[in-house]
Design a protein around this motif. Sequence first.
Motif, short mmCIF file in Angstrom:
data_model
loop_
_atom_site.label_atom_id
_atom_site.label_comp_id
_atom_site.label_asym_id
_atom_site.label_seq_id
_atom_site.Cartn_x
_atom_site.Cartn_y
_atom_site.Cartn_z
N ASP A 202 1.08 -1.23 0.19
CA ASP A 202 0.11 0.10 0.17
C ASP A 202 0.77 1.23 -0.18
OD1 ASP A 202 -2.55 -1.27 -0.03
OD2 ASP A 202 -1.98 -1.83 2.35
N GLU A 203 0.51 2.00 -0.99
CA GLU A 203 1.49 3.31 -1.17
C GLU A 203 1.11 4.36 0.05
OE1 GLU A 203 2.98 6.47 -4.40
OE2 GLU A 203 1.22 5.20 -4.68
N GLU A 204 2.15 5.04 0.50
CA GLU A 204 1.96 6.02 1.62
C GLU A 204 2.78 7.27 0.77
OE1 GLU A 204 2.85 5.55 5.37
OE2 GLU A 204 2.72 3.31 5.36
N LYS A 205 2.49 8.26 1.68
CA LYS A 205 2.88 9.66 1.26
C LYS A 205 4.38 10.18 1.55
CE LYS A 205 -1.62 11.61 0.11
NZ LYS A 205 -1.62 11.30 -1.09
N ILE A 206 5.25 10.62 0.84
CA ILE A 206 6.57 11.14 1.19
C ILE A 206 7.03 11.81 -0.07
CG2 ILE A 206 8.05 9.16 0.32
CD1 ILE A 206 9.58 9.15 2.93
N THR A 207 8.02 12.83 0.39
CA THR A 207 8.72 13.61 -0.66
C THR A 207 10.21 13.56 -0.31
OG1 THR A 207 8.15 15.75 0.67
CG2 THR A 207 6.60 15.15 -0.90
N GLY A 208 10.95 14.07 -1.20
CA GLY A 208 12.49 14.21 -1.07
C GLY A 208 13.12 13.72 -2.33
N GLY A 209 14.58 14.44 -2.13
CA GLY A 209 15.19 14.30 -3.70
C GLY A 209 14.41 14.64 -4.71
N ASP A 210 14.95 14.32 -6.01
CA ASP A 210 14.17 14.50 -7.20
C ASP A 210 12.71 14.04 -7.12
OD1 ASP A 210 15.94 16.25 -7.83
OD2 ASP A 210 17.28 14.42 -8.87
#
Length: 272
Positions: A202-210
């Motif tokens: 199951d996908e979760e939300k995260i940000t970072g890098g490109d």
Amino acid sequence: MRATAVRRTALAACAVSLTLLVTACGGSSDADAGNGKSDKAGAADANSQAPKAQADAKALSAAELETASLAQGDVEGHKITKAGPDDEVPADGLKTDKEACLPVVHAMFGVAADGSKASAKRKVVTDPAKGAQKSVEDMSEGEVEDAMKAAFDLTSTFVALNTYDGAAGPDAYAAVKKAAAECAGGFTVTIAGDQQKIVSIDEEKITGGDEAAAWTVVQEQDGAKSAFKLVALRKAGTVATFFSFNLAAGADGGAKFTLPTEVVAAQAKKLG
């Protein structure tokens, strides 16, 4: 006798749990994360969301990759060590009943995609919570149970950096996202001869890098389910993967088990 038996069991369980955690899989920053799950339609459309491959991306040298890897002191409250051969599963030791799922399995165990120029791997384990300075022999049964829970409540994360030239890095990252979306309903994986069932991704939300993506991976064996966290992050031609397990929370469906955001943020920062 009963209290003594409980205490002895606690000591043995704590010792085993720490060994398992060390060898498992093994706020606002470059990697802000939430625990909300995105819909599977968004996951299935992962490739169309990804930026165009960077044809001019240049792989880091082995020395540069080591410098960019996490070191002790980079993440407060965590112990960081270099991973050794005993912490890894080679590519030929990983098999699946669905070929399309292999890239996500490789990401779980830090296996590089074709074209990787250099790799660096780390083990990151949260420091145990500080408790009362008291001998187990002097604890009540309730205190022993609390001590056992605390000993199991450690998150172990296996971090792998693999660096590529040209479009190979973006392509390796995109392959992981595609596999996670296509294999969300589960598959069977054989790890060094041990067959296990992945029941969901199951996908979760995260940000970072490109670009970055994260998932909760639920495994089932002998009727018991365990939850793991997987993060893939790309910066230029380098792809970082993070595979985490918390023995206390993971066996409870992962309800209280969150993404290793501090580890991801620290690694994203070092990659620049």
